[in-house]
Design a protein around this motif. Structure first.
Motif, PDB file in Angstrom:
ATOM      1  N   TRP A  29       0.838  -1.096   0.132  1.00 44.52           N
ATOM      2  CA  TRP A  29       0.026   0.001  -0.019  1.00 44.52           C
ATOM      3  C   TRP A  29       0.836   1.358  -0.028  1.00 44.52           C
ATOM      4  O   TRP A  29       2.140   1.158   0.702  1.00 44.52           O
ATOM      5  CB  TRP A  29      -0.888  -0.010   1.317  1.00 44.52           C
ATOM      6  CG  TRP A  29      -1.896   1.168   1.205  1.00 44.52           C
ATOM      7  CD1 TRP A  29      -3.133   1.297   0.562  1.00 44.52           C
ATOM      8  CD2 TRP A  29      -1.714   2.696   1.878  1.00 44.52           C
ATOM      9  NE1 TRP A  29      -3.627   2.608   0.806  1.00 44.52           N
ATOM     10  CE2 TRP A  29      -2.757   3.189   1.541  1.00 44.52           C
ATOM     11  CE3 TRP A  29      -0.761   3.123   2.549  1.00 44.52           C
ATOM     12  CZ2 TRP A  29      -2.837   4.605   2.217  1.00 44.52           C
ATOM     13  CZ3 TRP A  29      -0.688   4.325   3.342  1.00 44.52           C
ATOM     14  CH2 TRP A  29      -1.880   4.955   2.807  1.00 44.52           C
ATOM     15  N   ALA A  48      -6.379  -2.185  -0.295  1.00 47.20           N
ATOM     16  CA  ALA A  48      -7.067  -0.736  -0.575  1.00 47.20           C
ATOM     17  C   ALA A  48      -6.590   0.164   0.359  1.00 47.20           C
ATOM     18  O   ALA A  48      -7.012   1.201   0.301  1.00 47.20           O
ATOM     19  CB  ALA A  48      -8.684  -1.112  -0.507  1.00 47.20           C
ATOM     20  N   ASP A  49      -6.142  -0.286   1.691  1.00 49.51           N
ATOM     21  CA  ASP A  49      -5.679   0.447   2.507  1.00 49.51           C
ATOM     22  C   ASP A  49      -4.933  -0.248   3.637  1.00 49.51           C
ATOM     23  O   ASP A  49      -4.532  -1.489   3.370  1.00 49.51           O
ATOM     24  CB  ASP A  49      -7.029   0.966   3.389  1.00 49.51           C
ATOM     25  CG  ASP A  49      -7.983  -0.130   3.890  1.00 49.51           C
ATOM     26  OD1 ASP A  49      -7.361  -1.296   4.220  1.00 49.51           O
ATOM     27  OD2 ASP A  49      -9.043  -0.040   4.093  1.00 49.51           O
ATOM     28  N   GLU A  52      -5.904  -3.474   5.498  1.00 44.97           N
ATOM     29  CA  GLU A  52      -6.011  -4.738   4.692  1.00 44.97           C
ATOM     30  C   GLU A  52      -4.640  -5.406   4.404  1.00 44.97           C
ATOM     31  O   GLU A  52      -4.156  -6.391   4.553  1.00 44.97           O
ATOM     32  CB  GLU A  52      -6.497  -4.371   3.236  1.00 44.97           C
ATOM     33  CG  GLU A  52      -6.479  -5.690   2.198  1.00 44.97           C
ATOM     34  CD  GLU A  52      -7.019  -5.137   0.966  1.00 44.97           C
ATOM     35  OE1 GLU A  52      -6.504  -6.028  -0.119  1.00 44.97           O
ATOM     36  OE2 GLU A  52      -7.757  -4.172   0.800  1.00 44.97           O
TER      37      GLU A  52
END
Length: 299
Positions: A29, A48-49, A52
């Protein structure tokens, strides 16, 4: 083992790519998505973030730019932080004060996680070549578990002891690096302003006892007027400020580091911060210009 990697900037991107090339399963990320998408094309899973990343990986490597960014990305002091790091190993690989790392390690431990700090020595080309030196600190068991994960990143993983010791070692090494490069830049400026042949100057340096990988790389940049970033001037200034602050806390004089810190501060203030540390030459040139103007006025 799946490894998480957060922070894909100048150093983080090549480090993550080398982990992928070694066969490490990677979930990544980044605050700006373009770098993460590049890692995705290379075979990493793009999260996604940050939550995660922690959900997918047992060990998460952080290569973030500053203490403030780490605080914001992890959400320290929130229930989200506690949930993410519980039963995970967090490895702080960026450059911060040792005191910040100690506080972060305590936060991780309180949340039921494990912690190591692992700053690196080397610039972007060194990272790309997987020739970094990784300094690893933390509890002995954590170091034993984390060291194999870090091996693909460099030529050596050097264990330094408890949390805080790796970052102090990094600051000591960077004190040498910053003063060495600044001295080379001043010598280059001295030779240029005296009208010497700069290729001859380079040959004498490279044939003599002061030669090093760093000297060769920075001399090439100075001769070509090439400031493409390998180690950014703003990052070097941050390191210099950390070095001086650590010296002050310990009651130490850092006279050479103080001067280098001031020169890099001038270079950054003049708008050179996003370029390579060799750009400190512009601060030396500006000081020479001011001196000459002052001498002319006094005359």
């Amino acid at each position: 083992m799946v490894v998480g990697f957060v922070g894909l900037g100048v150093m983080g991107r090549p480090m993550a790519l080398n982990l992928l090339r070694s066969g490490t399963g990677l979930v990544v990320w980044n605050r700006s998505p373009a770098a993460a998408e590049e890692l995705g094309r290379a075979g990493a899973r793009v999260a996604a973030d940050v939550s995660e990343v922690f959900a997918a990986a047992d060990v998460v490597l952080l290569m973030l730019a500053s203490e403030e960014v780490i605080h914001d990305v992890l959400g320290r002091g929130t229930s989200r932080f506690d949930a993410m790091v519980a039963n995970r190993t967090l490895v702080h690989m960026g450059t911060t004060s040792p005191e910040f790392s100690v506080r972060l390690s305590r936060d991780v431990a309180r949340a039921g996680g494990r912690y190591a700090e692992a700053p690196v020595s080397g610039s972007r080309p060194v990272a790309e070549a997987a020739q970094l030196v990784v300094m690893l600190a933390g509890d002995e068991g954590v170091r034993a578990a984390v060291s194999p994960v870090l091996q693909p990143l460099g030529r050596a993983v050097v264990e330094t002891g408890g949390v805080g010791s790796a970052l102090l070692t990094k600051l000591a090494v960077n004190l040498f690096l910053i003063t060495q490069v600044t001295g080379l830049v001043e010598a280059f400026h001295f030779a240029a302003e005296h009208g010497l042949d700069l290729e001859t100057f380079r040959r004498v340096v490279e044939e003599g006892p002061m030669v090093s990988t760093v000297a060769r790389a920075k001399l090439a940049k100075l001769l070509d007027g090439d400031y493409e970033v390998q180690a950014g001037a703003a990052d070097v200034l941050m390191n210099a400020e950390l070095i001086v602050a650590a010296g002050r806390r310990a009651g130490l004089a850092t006279p050479v580091a103080d001067v280098c810190r001031d020169l890099f501060a001038e270079a950054v203030a003049d708008g050179w911060g996003d370029l390579d540390m060799a750009v400190v030459l512009e601060a030396v040139r500006e000081r020479s210009r001011v001196r000459r103007v002052g001498a002319a006025v006094r005359a």
